[in-house]
Write an enzyme that holds these catalytic residues in place. Structure first.
Site: not given
Length: 300
Positions: A47, A75, A89, A181
């Site tokens: 992203d 992550y 987000d 997300r």
């Protein structure tokens, strides 16, 4: 007849530590410009506001992108509890809030439900295609879509810190196609407190580590110089998660022409994916069948 693409026939991998505020496509374009490369691509979108490892494939390395994309990735991210947004987000609009705040123990318990083979619905603002159009384009027009759930393998999901009642820091190792997300959104729903991502960093992707990545500033300062060429990893760096089979001289010659070639390998099942090397260089990647590699992709 199409116009030939300009640039150098250069091949390899360049690991970038992507900054926030830059799209993955923009990073690819920057790297291609800096290397004056004819062809480039990336192994897994981040992203725009996410940071971390973005592996850029140059030239022949683009043929190995699927094997890096399919590999596990890690992550590190922070979830803001108490609010849901339309983008899942911090870039989106708050669409719902909640007063409940779970305990550390409740969060850790809920995380168990997100490990293993799970079904995940991508965010409304995502690149998945709905009737041939990207979901984010339709979402920007105010449309709410029914997006089908898809399987995701989550190797690990752990809580690393609880800075305050409103935030929790998590680490996740997952397979291809995971949306962090969506994990934040679904975890918040499971806990009854709602949630969305406020920061996200990919720490490693397959064989590539964020700590080894170049910054955009470093790429710009080294642009079109031999020093930047020296930062390239070999094409073979994208194949480290696949078993290697060694070609005979005759096998290498046949593989270079796109034909099955004799290889020497041990412990490979019939039909197993692998790559063939000759003199330490990748010749082809494909399937092992009865002492031969049947190529899917051949390297020049």
């Amino acid at each position: 007849m199409g116009r030939a693409r300009k640039g150098r026939d250069i091949s390899g991998w360049l690991v970038v530590d992507k900054p926030a505020g830059m799209t993955s496509t923009a990073v690819v374009n920057k790297v291609r410009w800096a290397l004056a490369a004819k062809k480039a691509g990336h192994a897994g979108t981040l992203d725009p506001e996410a940071t971390g490892v973005l592996a850029i494939a140059i030239g022949e390395a683009t043929k190995t992108v699927p094997y890096v994309t399919d590999a596990l990735k890690a992550y590190r991210f922070t979830v803001r509890l108490g609010a849901a947004t339309n983008t899942d987000d911090a870039e989106g609009e708050v669409i719902e809030t909640a007063q409940a705040r779970p305990s550390d123990g409740e969060i850790k318990e809920a995380l168990h439900g997100f490990v293993g083979e799970i079904m995940q619905v991508p965010p409304q603002f995502s690149a998945v295609k709905i009737d041939g159009e990207r979901a984010y384009k339709r979402a920007r027009d105010g449309e709410t879509m029914e997006i089908a759930a898809r399987p995701l393998w989550v190797e690990e999901l752990t809580m690393t810190e609880r800075p305050d009642a409103d935030h929790v820091e998590l680490e996740m190792v997952c397979g291809k196609g995971g949306y962090v997300r969506s994990v934040a959104r679904d975890l918040g729903q499971a806990l009854g407190c709602l949630g969305h991502v406020v920061s996200l960093r990919r720490t490693w992707s397959g064989p590539f580590e964020a700590e080894d990545g170049l910054s955009i500033e470093e790429i710009e300062s080294l642009a079109k110089s031999p020093e930047l060429d020296e930062k390239l990893l070999p094409v073979e760096a994208g194949l480290t998660d696949l078993p290697e089979a060694r070609c005979t001289d005759d096998g290498a010659a046949r593989l270079r022409n796109g034909n099955p070639g004799t290889v020497v390998a041990s412990g490979l099942d019939y039909g197993a994916p692998c790559w063939a090397s000759h003199g330490g260089r990748a010749i082809a990647v494909g399937r092992f069948k009865g002492g031969e590699l049947w190529p899917d992709r051949v390297f020049r």
